[in-house]
Design a protein around this motif. Structure first.
Motif, PDB file in Angstrom:
ATOM      1  N   UNK A   1      37.830 -40.313  83.338  1.00  0.00           N
ATOM      2  CA  UNK A   1      37.713 -39.204  84.280  1.00  0.00           C
ATOM      3  C   UNK A   1      36.292 -39.095  84.819  1.00  0.00           C
ATOM      4  N   UNK A   2      35.311 -39.254  83.930  1.00  0.00           N
ATOM      5  CA  UNK A   2      33.907 -39.157  84.346  1.00  0.00           C
ATOM      6  C   UNK A   2      33.506 -40.287  85.289  1.00  0.00           C
ATOM      7  N   UNK A   3      34.137 -41.441  85.137  1.00  0.00           N
ATOM      8  CA  UNK A   3      33.796 -42.608  85.961  1.00  0.00           C
ATOM      9  C   UNK A   3      34.897 -42.947  86.965  1.00  0.00           C
ATOM     10  N   UNK A   4      35.723 -41.951  87.284  1.00  0.00           N
ATOM     11  CA  UNK A   4      36.878 -42.195  88.154  1.00  0.00           C
ATOM     12  C   UNK A   4      36.476 -42.730  89.520  1.00  0.00           C
ATOM     13  N   UNK A   5      35.417 -42.177  90.092  1.00  0.00           N
ATOM     14  CA  UNK A   5      34.997 -42.627  91.425  1.00  0.00           C
ATOM     15  C   UNK A   5      34.571 -44.089  91.407  1.00  0.00           C
ATOM     16  N   UNK A   6      33.867 -44.493  90.329  1.00  0.00           N
ATOM     17  CA  UNK A   6      33.448 -45.899  90.216  1.00  0.00           C
ATOM     18  C   UNK A   6      34.651 -46.815  90.058  1.00  0.00           C
ATOM     19  N   UNK A   7      35.615 -46.375  89.255  1.00  0.00           N
ATOM     20  CA  UNK A   7      36.808 -47.188  89.013  1.00  0.00           C
ATOM     21  C   UNK A   7      37.607 -47.366  90.298  1.00  0.00           C
ATOM     22  N   UNK A   8      37.748 -46.276  91.049  1.00  0.00           N
ATOM     23  CA  UNK A   8      38.487 -46.344  92.319  1.00  0.00           C
ATOM     24  C   UNK A   8      37.792 -47.287  93.292  1.00  0.00           C
TER      25      UNK A   8
ATOM     26  N   UNK B   1      33.035 -35.713  75.951  1.00  0.00           N
ATOM     27  CA  UNK B   1      33.046 -35.177  77.318  1.00  0.00           C
ATOM     28  C   UNK B   1      31.633 -34.834  77.778  1.00  0.00           C
ATOM     29  N   UNK B   2      30.856 -34.235  76.889  1.00  0.00           N
ATOM     30  CA  UNK B   2      29.468 -33.884  77.230  1.00  0.00           C
ATOM     31  C   UNK B   2      28.655 -35.129  77.564  1.00  0.00           C
ATOM     32  N   UNK B   3      28.780 -36.145  76.720  1.00  0.00           N
ATOM     33  CA  UNK B   3      28.045 -37.403  76.958  1.00  0.00           C
ATOM     34  C   UNK B   3      28.505 -38.062  78.256  1.00  0.00           C
ATOM     35  N   UNK B   4      29.820 -38.087  78.469  1.00  0.00           N
ATOM     36  CA  UNK B   4      30.375 -38.766  79.645  1.00  0.00           C
ATOM     37  C   UNK B   4      29.911 -38.122  80.946  1.00  0.00           C
TER      38      UNK B   4
ATOM     39  N   UNK C   1      27.327 -35.819  81.386  1.00  0.00           N
ATOM     40  CA  UNK C   1      25.891 -35.579  81.561  1.00  0.00           C
ATOM     41  C   UNK C   1      25.096 -36.859  81.757  1.00  0.00           C
ATOM     42  N   UNK C   2      25.605 -37.975  81.256  1.00  0.00           N
ATOM     43  CA  UNK C   2      24.892 -39.249  81.407  1.00  0.00           C
ATOM     44  C   UNK C   2      25.280 -39.992  82.676  1.00  0.00           C
ATOM     45  N   UNK C   3      26.383 -39.615  83.275  1.00  0.00           N
ATOM     46  CA  UNK C   3      26.851 -40.287  84.485  1.00  0.00           C
ATOM     47  C   UNK C   3      26.381 -39.496  85.702  1.00  0.00           C
ATOM     48  N   UNK C   4      25.394 -40.004  86.394  1.00  0.00           N
ATOM     49  CA  UNK C   4      24.827 -39.293  87.541  1.00  0.00           C
ATOM     50  C   UNK C   4      25.709 -39.350  88.773  1.00  0.00           C
ATOM     51  N   UNK C   5      26.717 -40.211  88.759  1.00  0.00           N
ATOM     52  CA  UNK C   5      27.564 -40.379  89.938  1.00  0.00           C
ATOM     53  C   UNK C   5      28.719 -39.395  89.989  1.00  0.00           C
ATOM     54  N   UNK C   6      28.879 -38.553  88.937  1.00  0.00           N
ATOM     55  CA  UNK C   6      30.033 -37.663  88.931  1.00  0.00           C
ATOM     56  C   UNK C   6      29.863 -36.513  89.902  1.00  0.00           C
ATOM     57  N   UNK C   7      28.619 -36.197  90.274  1.00  0.00           N
ATOM     58  CA  UNK C   7      28.381 -35.203  91.307  1.00  0.00           C
ATOM     59  C   UNK C   7      28.991 -33.851  91.005  1.00  0.00           C
ATOM     60  N   UNK C   8      29.856 -33.411  91.934  1.00  0.00           N
ATOM     61  CA  UNK C   8      30.449 -32.081  91.830  1.00  0.00           C
ATOM     62  C   UNK C   8      31.250 -31.904  90.553  1.00  0.00           C
TER      63      UNK C   8
END
Length: 413
Positions: free
Chosen positions: A35-42, A250-253, A255-262
């Motif tokens: 979920x945290x990296x969904x945009x990258x996966x897409x 969830x916190x790590x996913x 807070x460490x992923x800067x691409x999650x944005x909103x």
């Protein structure tokens, strides 16, 4: 007391080492990171097809309009490709999946643009891009036709000044409301998942011990009541551990992923009142113990795991109703039926937290709901102890909830 902690430890360790528990935990953690990296996966899957441009075939006679359209969408991820093929030929290409869609664009005598868009996809983003681009072109053509200056056009599209102010004493700020809504969603799904998962585990665990006759050995060295509370507490520790691991992941996913944005911003609760977070923990713990007590009570009157689903049905219905009421109240938590439902103990963990999260309630309202839940848990514990005392000695198929009366009578003997 030593017997109590031995059963707690046995309950905890017997589940935490099982493959289903480990696999479920891993799947949940992976789901959070996905979920945290969904945009990258897409984006990755979108680019797997190579560097082929996103083409849109158009049929149009107006050369000027075509050039203007190409210019309008040059910054979009779309390439306009003009075709002179017939409508029937292009439809065949769409059906044969040679192209995804095509648009027939015409201009009438009043310079009004009309489009017929034909595609084989249920949702086509290119259609939205094309419509927006042509709307801009048509607006420009009409304003030029009317001899309007850019400033006059801007005036036409200037929205009114609309400042909404809520003077209700129960409504929170927009920032806190947005973050509290996310918190309500999280708690709602956590309690729903916890009740379905761990209450069922308590019920089947008791049924397994009865069917294997292990129960007879256990209650010879420890009282049935102590055994019941140890089961509930041990399974509660298991649930708290799993949810804590999931929360840390969830916190790590996020807070460490800067691409999650909103999405990442939604999981920051810096604008949420500390008391709202405290209520979140309280309602989660009380919600678990409420349904766990009920599960232990019902589990004691069944002796086969096949009967567990039948006995789980009343609990499932209660939590589903609470879930539906909570979801329906997200838009307007001030509705009367939401208020009254928040005081029904089996709905309170979800519905009252909805009101606590989205409204600025007087302190006595959540405290009253908590008191009702505590009393209900105590009452279920008292009834459960009497049922459990006789229920663990009952064997044979469980026919209905009428077996509770039989279990109470057996416990008195």
């Amino acid at each position: 007391m030593r017997d109590f902690w031995i059963i707690v430890q046995q309950t905890f360790m017997s589940k935490v080492k099982t493959k289903p528990f480990i696999i479920t935990s891993i799947v949940m953690i992976l789901a959070v990171f996905v979920m945290a990296n969904l945009s990258k996966i897409v984006d990755t899957f979108s680019n797997m097809g190579g560097d082929t441009a996103n083409e849109l075939v158009v049929v149009m006679a107006d050369d000027t309009l075509y050039q203007t359209l190409v210019e309008q969408v040059k910054d979009k991820d779309i390439e306009i490709k003009r075709s002179e093929k017939s409508n029937e030929a292009l439809i065949k290409e769409v059906k044969d999946e040679k192209i995804e869609a095509f648009a027939t664009i015409t201009v009438d005598e009043n310079d009004m643009i009309a489009v017929t868009y034909q595609t084989n996809k249920m949702m086509d983003d290119n259609a939205v891009v094309l419509e927006e681009a042509l709307n801009v072109i048509q607006t420009a053509k009409q304003t030029e036709k009317l001899s309007l200056t850019p400033a006059e056009v801007q005036t036409l599209f200037t929205p009114i000044a609309f400042d909404e102010k809520n003077i209700s004493t129960s409504v929170k700020s927009d920032e806190e409301l947005g973050q509290a809504s996310v918190l309500v969603y999280i708690l709602t799904f956590l309690i729903y998942m916890t009740v379905i998962m761990y209450s069922g585990m308590i019920m089947t665990d008791v049924a397994n011990e009865k069917s294997s006759r292990v129960m007879e050995i256990l209650i010879s060295s420890v009282s049935p009541v102590k055994h019941m509370f140890a089961k509930v507490f041990g399974m509660g520790l298991l649930g708290m551990m799993q949810m804590s691991v999931l929360g840390i992941a969830a916190y790590i996913a996020f807070t460490t992923n800067k691409s999650v944005g909103t999405i990442g911003e939604l999981f920051k609760f810096d604008n949420v009142s500390p008391m709202t977070l405290v209520y979140c923990v309280i309602f989660f713990i009380l919600g678990y113990f409420l349904y766990a007590m009920l599960a232990a009570l019902l589990g004691s009157i069944i002796s086969r795991t096949e009967d567990a689903s039948q006995m789980m049905m009343p609990m499932t219905i209660l939590i589903v109703i609470a879930f539906i009421i909570t979801m329906s109240g997200l838009g307007n938590p001030e509705l009367a039926y939401i208020k009254w439902a928040s005081y029904f103990p089996f709905f309170t963990p979800l519905v009252m937290f909805l009101r606590v999260g989205l409204l600025d309630l007087p302190v006595w309202e959540p405290l009253l709901a908590i008191a009702i839940m505590v009393v209900t848990i105590g009452l279920l514990g008292w009834i459960g102890a009497r049922v459990y005392r006789g229920g663990v000695l009952m064997y044979g198929p469980s026919r209905s909830l009428k077996d509770i009366k039989k279990a109470i009578q057996l416990g008195k003997e």
